[in-house]
Design a protein around this motif. Structure first.
Motif, PDB file in Angstrom:
ATOM      1  N   MET B  70       0.742  -1.435  -0.204  1.00 51.66           N
ATOM      2  CA  MET B  70       0.109   0.102   0.065  1.00 51.66           C
ATOM      3  C   MET B  70       0.877   1.169  -0.058  1.00 51.66           C
ATOM      4  O   MET B  70       1.829   1.346   0.853  1.00 51.66           O
ATOM      5  N   VAL B  71       0.766   2.240  -0.929  1.00 49.69           N
ATOM      6  CA  VAL B  71       1.493   3.284  -1.042  1.00 49.69           C
ATOM      7  C   VAL B  71       0.778   4.527  -1.210  1.00 49.69           C
ATOM      8  O   VAL B  71      -0.354   4.605  -1.880  1.00 49.69           O
ATOM      9  N   PHE B  72       1.047   5.591  -0.467  1.00 54.58           N
ATOM     10  CA  PHE B  72       0.269   6.803  -0.574  1.00 54.58           C
ATOM     11  C   PHE B  72       1.308   8.130  -0.483  1.00 54.58           C
ATOM     12  O   PHE B  72       2.328   7.756   0.203  1.00 54.58           O
ATOM     13  N   PHE B  73       1.043   9.152  -1.078  1.00 57.73           N
ATOM     14  CA  PHE B  73       1.857  10.208  -1.021  1.00 57.73           C
ATOM     15  C   PHE B  73       1.210  11.416  -0.083  1.00 57.73           C
ATOM     16  O   PHE B  73       0.077  11.368  -0.152  1.00 57.73           O
ATOM     17  N   GLY B  74       2.106  12.156   0.344  1.00 54.88           N
ATOM     18  CA  GLY B  74       1.675  13.265   1.368  1.00 54.88           C
ATOM     19  C   GLY B  74       2.713  14.037   1.787  1.00 54.88           C
ATOM     20  O   GLY B  74       3.877  13.911   1.294  1.00 54.88           O
ATOM     21  N   PHE B  75       2.677  14.708   2.966  1.00 51.18           N
ATOM     22  CA  PHE B  75       3.783  15.377   3.661  1.00 51.18           C
ATOM     23  C   PHE B  75       3.244  15.728   5.209  1.00 51.18           C
ATOM     24  O   PHE B  75       2.076  15.943   5.140  1.00 51.18           O
ATOM     25  N   THR B  76       4.221  15.955   5.978  1.00 52.31           N
ATOM     26  CA  THR B  76       3.994  16.163   7.367  1.00 52.31           C
ATOM     27  C   THR B  76       3.574  17.326   7.717  1.00 52.31           C
ATOM     28  O   THR B  76       3.197  17.567   8.775  1.00 52.31           O
ATOM     29  N   TYR B  77       3.633  18.241   6.870  1.00 52.67           N
ATOM     30  CA  TYR B  77       3.196  19.822   7.254  1.00 52.67           C
ATOM     31  C   TYR B  77       1.882  19.993   6.811  1.00 52.67           C
ATOM     32  O   TYR B  77       1.100  21.015   6.656  1.00 52.67           O
ATOM     33  N   CYS B  78       1.014  18.675   6.372  1.00 48.89           N
ATOM     34  CA  CYS B  78      -0.279  18.811   5.685  1.00 48.89           C
ATOM     35  C   CYS B  78      -1.306  18.661   6.987  1.00 48.89           C
ATOM     36  O   CYS B  78      -1.221  17.612   7.982  1.00 48.89           O
ATOM     37  N   PRO B  79      -2.086  19.772   7.164  1.00 51.18           N
ATOM     38  CA  PRO B  79      -2.867  19.772   8.291  1.00 51.18           C
ATOM     39  C   PRO B  79      -4.157  18.698   8.531  1.00 51.18           C
ATOM     40  O   PRO B  79      -4.716  18.541   9.335  1.00 51.18           O
ATOM     41  N   ASP B  80      -4.622  18.440   7.315  1.00 53.95           N
ATOM     42  CA  ASP B  80      -5.961  17.915   7.135  1.00 53.95           C
ATOM     43  C   ASP B  80      -5.909  16.622   6.319  1.00 53.95           C
ATOM     44  O   ASP B  80      -6.280  15.674   7.026  1.00 53.95           O
ATOM     45  N   VAL B  81      -5.785  16.503   5.007  1.00 56.61           N
ATOM     46  CA  VAL B  81      -5.867  15.079   4.300  1.00 56.61           C
ATOM     47  C   VAL B  81      -4.832  13.985   4.752  1.00 56.61           C
ATOM     48  O   VAL B  81      -4.981  13.070   4.928  1.00 56.61           O
ATOM     49  N   CYS B  82      -3.821  14.666   4.999  1.00 60.28           N
ATOM     50  CA  CYS B  82      -2.543  13.603   5.158  1.00 60.28           C
ATOM     51  C   CYS B  82      -2.709  12.900   6.739  1.00 60.28           C
ATOM     52  O   CYS B  82      -2.744  11.795   6.882  1.00 60.28           O
ATOM     53  N   PRO B  83      -3.035  13.819   7.802  1.00 65.57           N
ATOM     54  CA  PRO B  83      -3.351  12.871   9.110  1.00 65.57           C
ATOM     55  C   PRO B  83      -4.640  12.047   8.952  1.00 65.57           C
ATOM     56  O   PRO B  83      -4.713  11.106   9.579  1.00 65.57           O
ATOM     57  N   THR B  84      -5.541  12.739   8.265  1.00 69.18           N
ATOM     58  CA  THR B  84      -6.680  11.918   8.107  1.00 69.18           C
ATOM     59  C   THR B  84      -6.521  10.747   7.447  1.00 69.18           C
ATOM     60  O   THR B  84      -6.888   9.658   7.743  1.00 69.18           O
TER      61      THR B  84
END
Lengths: 146, 208
Positions: B70-84
């Protein structure tokens, strides 16, 4: 007067509409330090008979709190932008929830620590304010109950 | 006279902005530019990139072949989508229980400038222990995104910082590295676990 309002967490009845706003199920996630923006979620319900317009946010926790909206397009790309003013018709509510509208807390003044709360003030176009204590849950929280 | 100066400066300004935008496009948006819909991610065996995981190990697409992924892209400074997404995935992995232990679960940052190995380690530490965080040089992140047909773009925010637009879908591959399916961000989350089970089932069938 404004200090009193902040402490009592209610708006004063001279305003047209915002005194009938109820904020429910507010929650937020803990932050790692202060460099990353935080986010808070809640349901804003208009229980009155006048349309209300949510114009902004203030909080001692963040220098730049702003309502943002996450959108995901047909290609699956998510983007985030300021949502502008939000109008809530009588009897209606607006949900700030993950992946949609959210209170983005930019320029945090303190880390958001799990188990603590912070005051968040919603300002309305009639000049009224509603302040809510927002609980800070864990970084991996999924909703107000988790 | 006064006005002519303004026009000249204006033109120079527009030129400078266009140049910056051009450079920005080339460096950030070129390789990661939005792909036409319908472009499927490549099989893992056809991808080529070198990254570092949150424990400092050298990793690449070959690291993932042999187990469902399972792979997904994001970034740790992301307030909404990534922690969700990370908390959703943590929940799916809890639902899968022991089955999750057979999978690779990888979070690739699209913001390597801020997401160092240390930042990724701290961040993924708050979520399900199966989740690995991968980062690396910008050009290798771009190559990874290209392989997955993921896109990302740096967007300035009012506060003088920046945020990232990025593909929020979750990619599922079988143990051979073939794409099984994708979980879109808007999909009802109860569809996710059955999809992951499918990737795991293909793994079981493919096992020799």
């Amino acid at each position: 007067m404004s200090l009193l309002l902040l402490l009592s967490g209610t708006s004063t009845p001279v305003f047209a509409g915002s005194e009938d706003v109820v904020v429910e199920n507010a929650w937020s996630r803990a932050s790692i330090g202060v460099n990353r923006p935080g986010a808070a979620y809640m349901t804003v319900r208009n229980t009155g008979e006048d349309t209300v317009t949510l114009t902004g946010l203030t909080t001692p926790l963040a220098m730049m709190p702003e309502i943002h909206e996450t959108k995901t397009n047909a290609e699956g790309v998510s983007s985030m932008a300021p949502a502008g003013e939000i109008t809530i018709e009588p009897g209606q509510s607006v949900a700030l929830k993950p992946g949609g509208l959210h209170a983005m807390l930019m320029k945090l003044q303190n880390p958001m620590i799990e188990g603590e709360t912070f005051p968040l003030t919603l300002t309305f176009s009639d000049g009224g304010e509603v302040t809510v204590e927002v609980p800070i849950l864990g970084i991996a929280a999924r909703g107000p109950e988790s | 006279m006064q006005r002519r100066h303004v026009v000249q400066y204006g033109a120079a300004g527009v030129g400078a902005v266009a140049l910056m935008l051009g450079v920005g496009w080339w460096r950030v948006d070129g390789p990661g530019a939005p792909k036409p819909a319908g472009q499927r991610p490549l099989p893992l065996s056809a991808m080529d990139f070198r990254l570092t995981d949150h424990e400092g190990n050298e990793v690449g697409p070959e690291t993932l072949i042999g187990r469902p992924t399972m792979v997904f892209f994001g970034f740790t400074y992301c307030p909404d989508v990534c922690p969700t997404t990370l908390s959703d995935i943590s929940g799916w992995l809890e639902d899968l229980g022991n089955e999750a232990a057979q999978m690779n679960v990888v979070f690739i940052t699209v913001d390597p400038a801020r997401d160092t190995v240390e930042a990724m380690a701290e961040y993924v530490g708050y979520f399900h222990p199966a989740i690995r965080g991968w980062t690396g040089p910008a050009n290798q992140i771009a190559r990874a995104a290209e392989g997955f047909r993921a896109s990302y773009e740096r967007v300035p925010t009012e506060g003088g910082d920046y945020t990232m637009n990025h593909t929020a879908s979750v990619f599922l591959f079988d143990a051979k590295g073939e794409l099984v399916t994708m979980i879109d961000y808007h999909e009802p989350r109860e569809f996710a676990v059955p999809k992951i089970r499918r990737a795991l089932t293909e793994y079981v069938e493919g096992a020799t």
